[in-house]
Design a protein around this motif. Structure first.
Motif: not given
Length: 127
Positions: A6-7, A17-21, A36-37, A78-80
């Motif tokens: 994750e990042s 806002s944030l975008r996790l990858s 996502w947990f 990749t999942v976001y």
């Protein structure tokens, strides 16, 4: 063996806002769901969002509907997780997970449904 990394976590003010990858590597053919947990300190891990890799069906916890969006790029494995209108209650360690099976709406938010987990990325939202 599947590795998930994750990042994208960080500290933001409420409303930000944030975008996790989550990048997957290794033997990725064994999973067809990504989730996502999140887990605040001292709390149980809870499901936030999930996606069916094959068809793209998405699932969201009621607490994040309308604010969070899960998506995937299968070509990049990749999942976001796009997180908008963040609230202090969203603060937690966020984990990406991969699983496989025939998941019901309940199953997609059950931690035991997932076989592989990332190391987590911290999200902190201040008021």
């Amino acid at each position: 063996q599947v590795q998930l990394v994750e990042s994208g976590g960080g500290s933001v003010q409420a409303g930000g806002s944030l975008r996790l990858s989550c990048a997957a590597s290794g033997y990725t053919y064994s999973r067809n769901y990504m989730g996502w947990f999140r887990q605040p300190p001292g709390k149980e891990r809870e499901g936030v969002a999930a996606i069916y890799i094959g068809g793209g069906s998405t699932y969201y916890a009621d607490s994040v509907k309308g604010r969070f969006t899960i998506s995937r790029d299968n070509a990049k494995n990749t999942v976001y997780l796009q997180m908008n209108s963040l609230k202090p209650e969203d603060s937690a360690m966020y984990y990406c997970a991969a699983g496989a099976g025939y998941y019901s709406d309940y199953d997609v938010f059950r931690p035991g449904s997932y076989f592989y987990w990332g190391q987590g990325t911290q999200v902190t939202v201040s008021s």
